[in-house]
Design a protein around this motif. Structure first.
Motif: not given
Length: 186
Positions: A88-89, A94-96, A126-130, A137-139
């Motif tokens: 979580e950012f 802060y963005r990804v 995943e970016t959601e407003k608010g 990450l998956s592996s």
């Protein structure tokens, strides 16, 4: 005392396990993994289970017994189901973003950080407003996934005063009280 090493490890459906001298190979629908085993531990691959035995009862051998039991169990789960970690950012700006195997991170520095994911690790942003952006990450390799997640988290660890930074999804960050305004002396 832990008895992880003495437990039999069940082999899931669709997973094949092979041994070549001191290396155990595990392959499944998600991927393939291999692990070198110490000569202090013997591995018996049966039809549906794997049994680990130690050659003596010294402290180091006992610790390796449990270690290899856990590693092989993680390998079997990884090639059949896989593992995921969410980051979580939290912070203003802060963005990804993920483009293929490149992760573009904006974490409050004067420049963006571009991180190359290993080919075994997949990332989804995943970016959601608010809400804070989330990087999933998956592996199939639990060790590699943990190392990559820790490296990304190290770019901006959560700080205890405002709670800003990159943290694991369910991580608890102990908050500290900041300085309080000094009483005005009259």
């Amino acid at each position: 005392m832990s008895r992880i090493g003495s437990n039999e490890i069940l082999i899931p459906e669709g997973v094949t396990v092979k041994q070549n001298q001191d290396i155990v190979f595990v392959s499944g629908k998600i991927g393939e993994l291999q692990q070198q085993i110490s000569n202090l531990i013997t591995v018996k691959i049966l039809e549906k289970t794997i049994k680990l035995n130690r050659i003596n009862d010294e402290k180091e051998t006992k610790s390796l017994h449990g270690l290899y039991g856990a590693l092989i169990s993680n390998m079997l789960k990884g090639v059949s189901e896989g593992f995921t970690k969410k980051l979580e950012f939290i912070g203003v700006g802060y963005r990804v973003a993920v483009q293929g195997s490149l992760v573009d991170i904006s974490a409050g520095y004067s420049h963006n950080i571009v991180f190359q994911l290993p080919k075994e690790v997949k990332g989804v942003a995943e970016t959601e407003k608010g809400k804070a952006p989330i990087l999933t990450l998956s592996s199939h390799d639990k060790q590699l996934l943990g190392a990559v997640a820790a490296k990304i988290r190290s770019f901006r660890k959560p700080e205890p005063y405002k709670g800003k930074g990159i943290r694991y999804k369910d991580e608890y960050v102990r908050r500290k009280a900041g300085k309080t305004a000094a009483a005005t002396a009259s």
